[in-house]
Write an enzyme that holds these catalytic residues in place. Structure first.
Site, PDB file in Angstrom:
ATOM      1  N   SER A   9      18.959  53.998 -21.176  1.00 15.13           N
ATOM      2  CA  SER A   9      19.508  52.692 -20.817  1.00 15.13           C
ATOM      3  C   SER A   9      19.986  52.679 -19.366  1.00 15.13           C
ATOM      4  O   SER A   9      20.228  51.616 -18.814  1.00 15.13           O
ATOM      5  CB  SER A   9      20.691  52.363 -21.728  1.00 15.13           C
ATOM      6  OG  SER A   9      21.720  53.304 -21.516  1.00 15.13           O
ATOM      7  N   CYS A  71      18.316  58.721 -24.976  1.00 13.64           N
ATOM      8  CA  CYS A  71      19.398  57.777 -25.238  1.00 13.64           C
ATOM      9  C   CYS A  71      19.649  57.785 -26.741  1.00 13.64           C
ATOM     10  O   CYS A  71      18.744  57.440 -27.525  1.00 13.64           O
ATOM     11  CB  CYS A  71      18.973  56.387 -24.752  1.00 13.64           C
ATOM     12  SG  CYS A  71      20.183  55.091 -25.083  1.00 13.64           S
ATOM     13  N   ASN A  72      20.833  58.186 -27.153  1.00 13.64           N
ATOM     14  CA  ASN A  72      21.157  58.236 -28.581  1.00 13.64           C
ATOM     15  C   ASN A  72      21.103  56.838 -29.201  1.00 13.64           C
ATOM     16  O   ASN A  72      20.685  56.664 -30.339  1.00 13.64           O
ATOM     17  CB  ASN A  72      22.567  58.798 -28.778  1.00 13.64           C
ATOM     18  CG  ASN A  72      22.688  60.240 -28.361  1.00 13.64           C
ATOM     19  OD1 ASN A  72      22.598  61.137 -29.186  1.00 13.64           O
ATOM     20  ND2 ASN A  72      22.877  60.494 -27.073  1.00 13.64           N
ATOM     21  N   CYS A 182      26.369  60.703 -26.488  1.00 12.43           N
ATOM     22  CA  CYS A 182      25.746  59.720 -25.595  1.00 12.43           C
ATOM     23  C   CYS A 182      25.355  60.516 -24.365  1.00 12.43           C
ATOM     24  O   CYS A 182      26.140  61.345 -23.874  1.00 12.43           O
ATOM     25  CB  CYS A 182      26.750  58.623 -25.238  1.00 12.43           C
ATOM     26  SG  CYS A 182      26.218  57.588 -23.856  1.00 12.43           S
TER      27      CYS A 182
HETATM   28  N1  DGL Z   1      22.822  57.077 -22.735  1.00 13.41           N
HETATM   29  C1  DGL Z   1      22.965  56.162 -23.832  1.00 13.41           C
HETATM   30  C2  DGL Z   1      23.181  56.955 -25.125  1.00 13.41           C
HETATM   31  O1  DGL Z   1      22.848  58.122 -25.179  1.00 13.41           O
HETATM   32  C3  DGL Z   1      24.025  55.163 -23.491  1.00 13.41           C
HETATM   33  C4  DGL Z   1      23.846  53.895 -24.218  1.00 13.41           C
HETATM   34  C5  DGL Z   1      24.430  52.686 -23.538  1.00 13.41           C
HETATM   35  O2  DGL Z   1      23.836  52.212 -22.578  1.00 13.41           O
HETATM   36  O3  DGL Z   1      25.442  52.183 -24.062  1.00 13.41           O
HETATM   37  O4  DGL Z   1      23.628  56.431 -26.112  1.00 13.41           O
END
Ligand code: DGL
Length: 254
Positions: A9, A71-72, A182
């Site tokens: 994201s 991205c989780n 995250c």
């Molecule tokens: N790096 C994303 C994750 O691992 C962040 C998600 C977001 O943009 O809120 O969840």
């Protein structure tokens, strides 16, 4: 040499990209970050699916040989849909590294930090149900933490204030392990440690994802030759973030 596509994201997925490059420095990578629309974690499921599918489609246009959803949140929302849409390309997702945290010691006290969507979605709830009887598990959504990392803030007063308020309830709890659920969070690990006020062990899924990606490519005979040096290309929906991408890639921040 066909590249490996990596999607997040925003800039957080660079914590995963770094593990990929460490393990497979001879591969080419295209990292797509959607910083213009981050954070995803507080959007609706439909919005996250639509954005993720749009950007994975874009990566496919670069003839990638695998896609890593670094991205989780996007993984929990969309990975099974993507796998059925692109059955011939390995799609590797990431989920909070709960298992190694639970198993790090007997009766571990584990705090999982992630976005609201990751914690709410079925994928993580199913994972948690598997380990609940073996450890004390607390979950704490941190909806705004992503924004600090996107702004390149790793030790500002505002970041510490935010973490102190979000983690206040856990300062007096016997937390042994923190799951960084995250991919943005490894970049603020030290600030999290300080806000908790104790020496905890951290777990994230980046290294596991890198190993799984190599295993899948090896299985398909698609690994790059060992005598070449790979390259990393960054694409971001907010081009102003490109210097931050380079900085995170080169810094020792996780
Ligand atoms: N790096 C994303 C994750 O691992 C962040 C998600 C977001 O943009 O809120 O969840």
């Amino acid at each position: 040499m066909r590249p490996i596509g990596v999607f997040d994201s925003g800039v957080g997925g660079i914590s995963v990209l770094r593990e990929l490059v460490r393990l497979m420095p001879n591969e080419n990578y295209i990292f797509y970050g959607d910083s213009m629309r981050a954070p995803y974690g507080s959007k609706t499921l439909e919005e996250v699916r639509q954005l993720t599918e749009e950007h994975v489609e874009e990566l496919m246009g670069h003839h990638v040989k695998a896609v890593v959803i670094a991205c989780n949140t996007a993984t929990s929302a969309d990975v099974s849909i993507l796998r059925s849409r692109y059955p011939d390309i390995p799609i590797i997702g990431i989920e909070p590294a709960l298992k190694p945290a639970v198993l790090c010691q007997e009766n571990a006290h584990v705090l999982v930090l992630a976005t609201p969507m990751t914690i709410r979605e079925k994928k993580f709830q199913t994972l948690m149900a598997q380990y609940e009887s073996q450890a004390q598990i607390w979950t704490r959504p941190c909806p705004d933490l992503v924004r600090f990392v996107e702004r390149g803030e790793f030790s500002s007063r505002e970041l510490y204030d935010y973490l102190n308020s979000v983690l206040a309830d856990y300062r007096d709890k016997p937390v042994d392990a923190v799951v960084l659920g995250c991919t943005h969070f490894p970049f603020v690990k030290e600030a999290i440690r300080q806000a908790l006020g104790k020496d905890v062990r951290f777990f994230d899924g980046g290294e596991g994802v890198a190993r799984e990606t190599r295993r899948r490519l090896q299985e398909m005979g698609e690994l790059a030759p060992e005598d070449v040096t790979g390259q990393v290309q960054f694409i971001n929906s907010d081009p102003d973030k490109l210097p931050l991408c380079q900085m995170l890639m080169e810094s020792g921040k996780n």
